[in-house]
Design an enzyme around this catalytic site. Structure first.
Site, mmCIF file in Angstrom:
data_model
loop_
_atom_site.group_PDB
_atom_site.id
_atom_site.type_symbol
_atom_site.label_atom_id
_atom_site.label_comp_id
_atom_site.label_asym_id
_atom_site.label_seq_id
_atom_site.Cartn_x
_atom_site.Cartn_y
_atom_site.Cartn_z
ATOM 1 C CG ASP A 76 -44.001 23.856 27.541
ATOM 2 O OD1 ASP A 76 -44.923 24.317 26.846
ATOM 3 O OD2 ASP A 76 -42.958 24.493 27.782
ATOM 4 C CE1 TYR A 164 -37.998 27.225 15.444
ATOM 5 C CE2 TYR A 164 -39.593 26.085 16.835
ATOM 6 C CZ TYR A 164 -39.021 27.259 16.378
ATOM 7 O OH TYR A 164 -39.473 28.469 16.866
HETATM 8 P P1 IMP Z 1 -45.466 24.201 23.120
HETATM 9 O O1 IMP Z 1 -44.886 22.982 23.786
HETATM 10 O O2 IMP Z 1 -46.888 24.031 22.752
HETATM 11 O O3 IMP Z 1 -45.157 25.452 23.887
HETATM 12 O O4 IMP Z 1 -44.760 24.374 21.695
HETATM 13 C C1 IMP Z 1 -43.496 23.940 21.449
HETATM 14 C C2 IMP Z 1 -43.023 24.364 20.073
HETATM 15 O O5 IMP Z 1 -41.695 23.838 19.944
HETATM 16 C C3 IMP Z 1 -43.823 23.765 18.909
HETATM 17 O O6 IMP Z 1 -44.781 24.629 18.405
HETATM 18 C C4 IMP Z 1 -42.736 23.514 17.869
HETATM 19 O O7 IMP Z 1 -42.512 24.655 17.116
HETATM 20 C C5 IMP Z 1 -41.499 23.250 18.704
HETATM 21 N N1 IMP Z 1 -41.354 21.798 18.866
HETATM 22 C C6 IMP Z 1 -41.614 21.038 19.943
HETATM 23 N N2 IMP Z 1 -41.396 19.738 19.693
HETATM 24 C C7 IMP Z 1 -41.001 19.678 18.415
HETATM 25 C C8 IMP Z 1 -40.649 18.597 17.558
HETATM 26 O O8 IMP Z 1 -40.688 17.407 17.904
HETATM 27 N N3 IMP Z 1 -40.293 18.949 16.319
HETATM 28 C C9 IMP Z 1 -40.256 20.218 15.876
HETATM 29 N N4 IMP Z 1 -40.601 21.258 16.605
HETATM 30 C C10 IMP Z 1 -40.961 20.996 17.884
#
Ligand code: IMP
Length: 211
Positions: A76, A164
């Site tokens: 996450d 991002y």
């Molecule tokens: P989740 O972990 O699936 O809840 O999503 C995390 C969100 O954070 C992703 O959809 C991205 O938008 C952002 N995110 C997480 N890691 C990265 C990264 O390495 N680069 C850019 N955005 C990130």
């Protein structure tokens, strides 16, 4: 957490996010693990009801481990902006809206920063966090976190990565994650720098559960 168990064979990568799946596969490849994704197995996506990155990683890993009866690996992650009190944080994916539009999400962050007059680099501090959890079907879990600090730039720069990345310039580097190759962003030592939050969390996890 005992740290005594080692991963081998097939593991489930509990993500439905193609960008993260690709990065996790690249990170796991050197360890000879066969990775299948929760999406490929048709596993349902659990609701992320935790209030921390670590809690949400554990929810996803446990749900996949139990449903697939295999060890499962979940992350996450998100970006935290100092001037926005840590937002979007665990809501980073949701700020992309139903169409997961991160140009829109980056613009939202920029608008909020502009409203606060945050134009100087020191007012635009941010950090990415990655919590990684490995869960076994018997509900044992191991969770670690990695973080990378940097500055948010505008306009976004670079076509690489996802989410991002084009807005985030890690400390000590002139380019954003969007301008870096996958190896530069999350390559592991000795060849790589272990720069990204996910790479850093992965290094911590490798020391614990990957022989
Ligand atoms: P989740 O972990 O699936 O809840 O999503 C995390 C969100 O954070 C992703 O959809 C991205 O938008 C952002 N995110 C997480 N890691 C990265 C990264 O390495 N680069 C850019 N955005 C990130």
């Amino acid at each position: 957490m005992t740290g005594m168990r080692r991963l081998s064979g097939t593991i489930v990568i509990a993500t439905h996010n193609a960008g993260k799946l690709k990065e996790m596969r690249e990170l796991l490849a050197p360890y000879g693990l066969t990775a299948v994704s929760a999406g490929e197995l048709g596993l349902p996506e659990p609701e992320e009801t935790g209030v921390t990155f670590a809690e949400n990683a554990a929810i996803k890993a446990l749900a996949a481990a139990k449903a697939a009866n295999l060890p499962a690996f979940a992350d996450d992650s998100g970006v935290c902006v100092a001037a926005l009190g840590g937002d979007p944080g665990i809501y980073s994916a949701r700020w992309g809206g139903p169409t997961k539009d991160f140009d829109f999400a980056m613009r939202t962050i920029e608008d909020l920063l502009q409203k606060k007059g945050a134009t100087a680099p020191e007012d635009r501090r941010a950090w990415f966090v990655s919590a990684l959890c490995v869960a076994w079907p018997d509900e044992e879990t191991v969770t670690v976190e990695g973080r990378v600090d940097g500055t948010l730039v505008w306009p976004p720069r670079g076509p690489a990565g996802f989410g991002y990345d084009p807005m985030f310039q890690p400390d000590g580097h002139e380019r954003t994650f969007g301008e870096m190759s996958p190896e530069e962003k999350h390559g592991l030592p000795p060849q790589g720098l272990g720069l990204s939050h996910r790479a850093r969390a992965f290094i911590a996890l490798a020391e614990t559960v990957l022989a």
